[in-house]
Design an enzyme around this catalytic site. Structure first.
Site, short mmCIF file in Angstrom:
data_model
loop_
_atom_site.label_atom_id
_atom_site.label_comp_id
_atom_site.label_asym_id
_atom_site.label_seq_id
_atom_site.Cartn_x
_atom_site.Cartn_y
_atom_site.Cartn_z
N SER A 1 0.86 -1.19 0.00
CA SER A 1 0.00 0.00 0.00
C SER A 1 0.89 1.24 0.00
O SER A 1 2.00 1.21 0.56
CB SER A 1 -0.89 0.03 1.25
OG SER A 1 -1.49 1.29 1.40
N TYR B 1 -1.58 -0.43 10.21
CA TYR B 1 -1.74 -0.85 8.80
C TYR B 1 -0.53 -0.40 7.98
O TYR B 1 0.06 -1.21 7.24
CB TYR B 1 -3.03 -0.25 8.23
CG TYR B 1 -3.31 -0.61 6.79
CD1 TYR B 1 -3.75 -1.88 6.45
CD2 TYR B 1 -3.12 0.32 5.77
CE1 TYR B 1 -4.01 -2.22 5.13
CE2 TYR B 1 -3.38 0.00 4.45
CZ TYR B 1 -3.83 -1.28 4.13
OH TYR B 1 -4.07 -1.60 2.82
P1 NDP Z 1 -11.26 -6.70 0.15
O1 NDP Z 1 -11.65 -6.62 1.59
O2 NDP Z 1 -12.18 -6.16 -0.87
O3 NDP Z 1 -10.91 -8.24 -0.21
C1 NDP Z 1 -10.07 -8.93 0.64
C2 NDP Z 1 -9.77 -10.31 0.09
O4 NDP Z 1 -8.81 -10.92 0.96
C3 NDP Z 1 -10.98 -11.22 0.07
O5 NDP Z 1 -10.83 -12.12 -0.99
C4 NDP Z 1 -10.88 -11.94 1.42
O6 NDP Z 1 -11.49 -13.22 1.45
C5 NDP Z 1 -9.37 -12.08 1.55
N1 NDP Z 1 -8.94 -12.18 2.93
C6 NDP Z 1 -9.13 -11.28 3.94
N2 NDP Z 1 -8.60 -11.75 5.08
C7 NDP Z 1 -8.07 -12.96 4.79
C8 NDP Z 1 -7.44 -13.97 5.54
N3 NDP Z 1 -7.22 -13.82 6.86
N4 NDP Z 1 -7.02 -15.09 4.92
C9 NDP Z 1 -7.26 -15.27 3.59
N5 NDP Z 1 -7.86 -14.36 2.82
C10 NDP Z 1 -8.28 -13.23 3.41
O7 NDP Z 1 -9.83 -5.98 0.08
P2 NDP Z 1 -9.09 -5.24 -1.13
O8 NDP Z 1 -9.31 -5.96 -2.39
O9 NDP Z 1 -9.39 -3.80 -1.06
O10 NDP Z 1 -7.57 -5.39 -0.64
C11 NDP Z 1 -6.70 -6.37 -1.19
C12 NDP Z 1 -5.28 -6.00 -0.81
O11 NDP Z 1 -4.98 -4.69 -1.32
C13 NDP Z 1 -5.01 -5.93 0.70
O12 NDP Z 1 -3.73 -6.43 0.97
C14 NDP Z 1 -5.08 -4.44 0.99
O13 NDP Z 1 -4.34 -4.10 2.14
C15 NDP Z 1 -4.48 -3.89 -0.27
N6 NDP Z 1 -4.82 -2.48 -0.55
C16 NDP Z 1 -6.11 -2.09 -0.76
C17 NDP Z 1 -6.40 -0.77 -1.02
C18 NDP Z 1 -7.77 -0.25 -1.26
O14 NDP Z 1 -7.94 0.98 -1.25
N7 NDP Z 1 -8.77 -1.10 -1.48
C19 NDP Z 1 -5.31 0.25 -1.09
C20 NDP Z 1 -4.00 -0.29 -0.86
C21 NDP Z 1 -3.78 -1.60 -0.62
P3 NDP Z 1 -13.09 -13.40 1.77
O15 NDP Z 1 -13.82 -12.97 0.52
O16 NDP Z 1 -13.25 -14.87 2.03
O17 NDP Z 1 -13.40 -12.54 2.95
#
Ligand code: NDP
Length: 247
Positions: free
Chosen positions: A142, A156
């Site tokens: 991020s 975070y």
């Molecule tokens: P979402 O919350 O939309 O999706 C998260 C995904 O990760 C889902 O598929 C979820 O599975 C899975 N997940 C969450 N926790 C776990 C766990 N403990 N074990 C396995 N899988 C897990 O998040 P984003 O798509 O927004 O974020 C994805 C990545 O991008 C993250 O690392 C986030 O920090 C990073 N990011 C996001 C930004 C944003 O603005 N959106 C900006 C910068 C970085 P399930 O569907 O089963 O819950």
């Protein structure tokens, strides 16, 4: 869509929703077989598996909590076995749990480091012996690794700075095998975690040079590039994709 990833075997952690789902779809569209992991959302995971199959590739989903090192290692081993090898590992699973230090957020610290850092460490350790030379490890970090525009994000941001550090070291460790290791650092991207019409957005959008949130597909395009031969001299890099948010 090109066939840049024809025949490649890929794992995307947290591939059921948001950025991970877009990456899984994009890798499949460019020719890769893809295994995704997810935390608990089986229906969403199955939808992505169906999309991978519709692209003519092999898809599979494994429920595994990234914060559980044993489960994470087992999922990587199962995925590589299912795929018949491993070329691309995308560490995308991540959580954000904003809390000020004034609230003494020890639980939040453990939770976020568990998924965002420990999961990346355990998954990489399990994947490296299984990965083909010339492979790719891509971490979704991020811009909060180096910029923090709102209160509550210290933990975070620290998790995302930690993975950027791991990536630099692993690029050194694995360079002789031709395995490239990079971190993509998105700014605000419209997902369930950070919806473009959510509370954070009102504060964040005025700070984005392009004046809008990014789309998961825009991050996926960068991931596919880094996974491809075209990125052959990029390793140890931290690449911001943020619409000019952290300028
Ligand atoms: P979402 O919350 O939309 O999706 C998260 C995904 O990760 C889902 O598929 C979820 O599975 C899975 N997940 C969450 N926790 C776990 C766990 N403990 N074990 C396995 N899988 C897990 O998040 P984003 O798509 O927004 O974020 C994805 C990545 O991008 C993250 O690392 C986030 O920090 C990073 N990011 C996001 C930004 C944003 O603005 N959106 C900006 C910068 C970085 P399930 O569907 O089963 O819950």
């Amino acid at each position: 869509m090109s066939n840049r990833l024809e025949g490649k075997k890929a794992i995307v952690t947290g591939g059921s929703r948001g950025i991970g789902a877009a990456i899984a779809r994009r890798l499949a569209a460019e020719g890769a077989d893809v295994v995704i992991t997810y935390a608990g959302n089986k229906d969403a995971a199955q939808q992505i598996v169906a999309a991978i199959s519709a692209a003519g590739r092999s898809g599979h989903a494994i429920q595994a909590d990234s914060a559980d090192a044993t489960a994470q290692r087992a999922a990587i081993a199962e995925a590589a076995k299912t795929l018949g090898g491993l070329d691309i590992l995308v560490h995308n699973a991540g959580i954000a749990d904003f809390a000020s230090i004034e609230t003494d957020p020890a639980d939040s610290y453990a939770k976020q480091f568990g998924v965002n850092v420990d999961g990346v460490f355990a998954g990489t350790a399990a994947a490296v012996p299984l990965m083909a030379d010339g492979g790719r490890i891509i971490v979704i970090g991020s811009v909060n690794a180096h910029t923090m525009p709102i209160p509550g994000g210290a933990i975070y941001g620290a998790t995302k700075a930690a993975v950027a550090g791991l990536v630099r070291g692993w690029a050194r460790d694995l360079g002789q095998r031709g395995i490239l290791v990079n971190v993509i650092q998105p700014g605000p991207i419209d997902t369930d975690l950070n919806p473009a019409d959510g509370d954070w957005a009102k504060t964040l959008i005025p700070g984005i040079a392009l004046g809008r949130y990014g789309r998961a597909e825009e991050v996926a395009a960068l991931a596919a590039f880094l996974a491809s031969e075209e990125a052959s001299f990029i390793t140890g890099a931290a690449i911001d994709i943020d619409g000019g948010f952290s300028l």
